[in-house]
Scaffold this motif. Structure first.
Motif, mmCIF file in Angstrom:
data_model
loop_
_atom_site.group_PDB
_atom_site.id
_atom_site.type_symbol
_atom_site.label_atom_id
_atom_site.label_comp_id
_atom_site.label_asym_id
_atom_site.label_seq_id
_atom_site.Cartn_x
_atom_site.Cartn_y
_atom_site.Cartn_z
ATOM 1 N N UNK A 143 0.820 -1.213 0.000
ATOM 2 C CA UNK A 143 0.000 0.000 0.000
ATOM 3 C C UNK A 143 0.852 1.260 0.000
ATOM 4 N N UNK A 144 2.007 1.219 0.661
ATOM 5 C CA UNK A 144 2.918 2.369 0.654
ATOM 6 C C UNK A 144 3.370 2.671 -0.766
ATOM 7 N N UNK A 145 3.797 1.640 -1.492
ATOM 8 C CA UNK A 145 4.234 1.836 -2.884
ATOM 9 C C UNK A 145 3.094 2.322 -3.754
ATOM 10 N N UNK A 146 1.922 1.713 -3.597
ATOM 11 C CA UNK A 146 0.789 2.094 -4.430
ATOM 12 C C UNK A 146 0.371 3.535 -4.200
ATOM 13 N N UNK A 147 0.311 3.956 -2.929
ATOM 14 C CA UNK A 147 -0.071 5.335 -2.616
ATOM 15 C C UNK A 147 0.964 6.312 -3.147
ATOM 16 N N UNK A 148 2.235 5.970 -3.038
ATOM 17 C CA UNK A 148 3.299 6.832 -3.536
ATOM 18 C C UNK A 148 3.186 7.027 -5.040
ATOM 19 N N UNK A 149 2.923 5.969 -5.769
ATOM 20 C CA UNK A 149 2.824 6.093 -7.229
ATOM 21 C C UNK A 149 1.576 6.864 -7.651
ATOM 22 N N UNK A 150 0.475 6.672 -6.933
ATOM 23 C CA UNK A 150 -0.727 7.438 -7.274
ATOM 24 C C UNK A 150 -0.520 8.929 -7.000
ATOM 25 N N UNK A 151 0.166 9.234 -5.910
ATOM 26 C CA UNK A 151 0.486 10.629 -5.609
ATOM 27 C C UNK A 151 1.349 11.223 -6.718
ATOM 28 N N UNK A 152 2.372 10.502 -7.129
ATOM 29 C CA UNK A 152 3.279 11.020 -8.143
ATOM 30 C C UNK A 152 2.559 11.255 -9.466
ATOM 31 N N UNK A 153 1.659 10.355 -9.832
ATOM 32 C CA UNK A 153 0.934 10.522 -11.089
ATOM 33 C C UNK A 153 0.047 11.764 -11.052
ATOM 34 N N UNK A 154 -0.549 12.050 -9.900
ATOM 35 C CA UNK A 154 -1.350 13.269 -9.793
ATOM 36 C C UNK A 154 -0.474 14.512 -9.924
ATOM 37 N N UNK A 155 0.701 14.481 -9.317
ATOM 38 C CA UNK A 155 1.628 15.610 -9.427
ATOM 39 C C UNK A 155 2.116 15.764 -10.859
ATOM 40 N N UNK A 156 2.402 14.658 -11.503
ATOM 41 C CA UNK A 156 2.996 14.694 -12.849
ATOM 42 C C UNK A 156 1.995 15.099 -13.922
ATOM 43 N N UNK A 157 0.778 14.561 -13.862
ATOM 44 C CA UNK A 157 -0.182 14.771 -14.943
ATOM 45 C C UNK A 157 -1.043 16.013 -14.761
ATOM 46 N N UNK A 158 -1.245 16.435 -13.487
ATOM 47 C CA UNK A 158 -2.024 17.647 -13.205
ATOM 48 C C UNK A 158 -3.383 17.627 -13.901
ATOM 49 N N UNK A 159 -4.125 16.541 -13.707
ATOM 50 C CA UNK A 159 -5.460 16.449 -14.279
ATOM 51 C C UNK A 159 -6.440 17.299 -13.482
ATOM 52 N N UNK A 160 -7.657 17.388 -13.971
ATOM 53 C CA UNK A 160 -8.667 18.168 -13.272
ATOM 54 C C UNK A 160 -8.837 17.620 -11.852
ATOM 55 N N UNK A 161 -8.891 18.513 -10.884
ATOM 56 C CA UNK A 161 -9.018 18.105 -9.491
ATOM 57 C C UNK A 161 -7.729 17.620 -8.868
ATOM 58 N N UNK A 162 -6.590 17.914 -9.514
ATOM 59 C CA UNK A 162 -5.309 17.370 -9.045
ATOM 60 C C UNK A 162 -4.955 17.851 -7.644
ATOM 61 N N UNK A 163 -5.188 19.121 -7.345
ATOM 62 C CA UNK A 163 -4.803 19.641 -6.031
ATOM 63 C C UNK A 163 -5.559 18.914 -4.914
ATOM 64 N N UNK A 164 -6.835 18.674 -5.111
ATOM 65 C CA UNK A 164 -7.619 17.936 -4.122
ATOM 66 C C UNK A 164 -7.091 16.517 -3.981
ATOM 67 N N UNK A 165 -6.834 15.870 -5.117
ATOM 68 C CA UNK A 165 -6.344 14.490 -5.088
ATOM 69 C C UNK A 165 -4.982 14.401 -4.408
ATOM 70 N N UNK A 166 -4.121 15.374 -4.669
ATOM 71 C CA UNK A 166 -2.784 15.368 -4.063
ATOM 72 C C UNK A 166 -2.901 15.442 -2.543
ATOM 73 N N UNK A 167 -3.781 16.317 -2.049
ATOM 74 C CA UNK A 167 -3.948 16.434 -0.597
ATOM 75 C C UNK A 167 -4.393 15.108 0.015
ATOM 76 N N UNK A 168 -5.329 14.429 -0.638
ATOM 77 C CA UNK A 168 -5.819 13.158 -0.095
ATOM 78 C C UNK A 168 -4.740 12.082 -0.144
ATOM 79 N N UNK A 169 -3.997 12.022 -1.244
ATOM 80 C CA UNK A 169 -2.953 11.000 -1.368
ATOM 81 C C UNK A 169 -1.815 11.233 -0.380
ATOM 82 N N UNK A 170 -1.481 12.495 -0.116
ATOM 83 C CA UNK A 170 -0.428 12.758 0.869
ATOM 84 C C UNK A 170 -0.899 12.335 2.257
ATOM 85 N N UNK A 171 -2.169 12.584 2.578
ATOM 86 C CA UNK A 171 -2.703 12.124 3.852
ATOM 87 C C UNK A 171 -2.572 10.606 3.977
#
Length: 310
Positions: A143-171
């Motif tokens: 789960x640590x690896x999976x959460x880290x990769x999902x966080x990175x993809x949100x940072x990298x791709x900057x899709x709609x709603x990225x800032x919200x998603x980044x906050x949740x993934x960092x939590x």
């Protein structure tokens, strides 16, 4: 009655992960500088990195999926890559062009901090080592690896709603870091160890659910199905303090939250937490926190509320 005291404590101390930035680099690179926040983390999404900080004898060799937690460290140096010539220096706060380079063939790093309210700063910092190396390899860190990769993809791709998603993934990343720490490390005596001890779970659940009850050592030992002597010895070994001292500290954490967030009268709060008088509560609060309840509340209202590291 809730059996998830770790979630309860996380809510109580207002744990919040904040992403500081990240970068992707292929050739030799180095990032160094002072650390401004008490609790920092750095994660290797892909590639490798070597981490050096004050208080360790040799650099940490971080591989893909690994996370380093830094607790009250003064400075940091991260380096990686290969090739000839001097390394390219990347400033720690730089948020590099993550989408430009194929990160699968380069070193990809993200970093952040863990913010807490004043009641939680000492609590979490005492539970974590000065430098923690969380390994992303192995089944316990899936789960640590999976959460880290999902966080990175949100940072990298900057899709709609990225800032919200980044906050949740960092939590979630902070939670997975704590889970991995529990799985991979020998925990020192303290709140994190006591909250993950199965034998003590029923007694701790009672104290958390009804902190104002006049719990006795016999009550708590009975809940844990242990003799009073065995319970007291085991609790002190795991928590670092006797059971009733732990209960008193839990009450003070609840009191600090109430004084921050509620308009509760001090006398009512004292009764709610099991104290026979307002003066007894005030004396206990000042002994634990260093200020009387009223002074503590005034200190919060007289200064802007801020989080650690900002």
């Amino acid at each position: 009655m809730s059996t998830d005291q770790v979630s309860e404590v996380f809510d109580l101390v207002d744990v919040r992960g904040v992403l500081s930035g990240g970068f992707v680099a292929r050739d030799r690179w180095v990032s160094r500088g002072p650390l401004q926040s008490p609790l920092k983390f750095f994660a290797v999404v892909s590639g490798r990195a070597r981490l050096t900080t004050d208080g360790i004898d040799a650099p940490l060799e971080l591989e893909a999926g690994d996370v380093a937690m830094l607790n009250n460290r003064a400075w940091l140096e991260l380096e990686g890559g290969s090739g000839d010539g001097p390394p390219r220096e990347i400033r720690p706060e730089e948020n590099g062009p993550l989408a430009v380079i194929d990160h699968h063939t380069a070193d990809a790093i993200v970093g952040g901090r863990i913010d807490l309210n004043p009641a939680g700063r000492t609590l979490l910092m005492q539970a974590l080592p000065p430098v923690g190396h969380l390994r992303g390899s192995g089944s316990s860190a899936t789960n640590l690896r999976g959460t880290l990769h999902r966080l990175f993809e949100e940072v990298r791709l900057r899709r709609i709603g990225a800032e919200f998603a980044i906050r949740q993934h960092v939590q979630l990343l902070v939670l997975e870091m704590v889970r991995a720490h529990v799985e991979q490390a020998d925990l020192p005596p303290g709140w994190l160890r006591v909250l993950t001890d199965e034998r003590l779970r029923p007694a701790v659940a009672m104290m958390h659910a009804d902190p104002g009850e006049p719990w006795s050592l016999a009550d708590l030992a009975g809940a844990a199905a242990m003799s009073r002597t065995s319970f007291a010895e085991h609790f002190r070994t795991v928590a670092g303090v006797p059971p009733l001292t732990y209960l008193a500290r839990w009450r003070m954490l609840l009191a600090q939250r109430a004084l921050r967030d509620d308009e509760v009268r001090v006398g009512d709060l004292a009764a709610r937490l099991g104290y026979g008088s307002e003066s007894a509560f005030s004396t206990a609060f000042k002994r634990q926190v260093g200020l009387s309840p009223l002074r503590y509340r005034q200190s919060l209202t007289s200064a802007p509320r801020s989080r650690l590291g900002q």
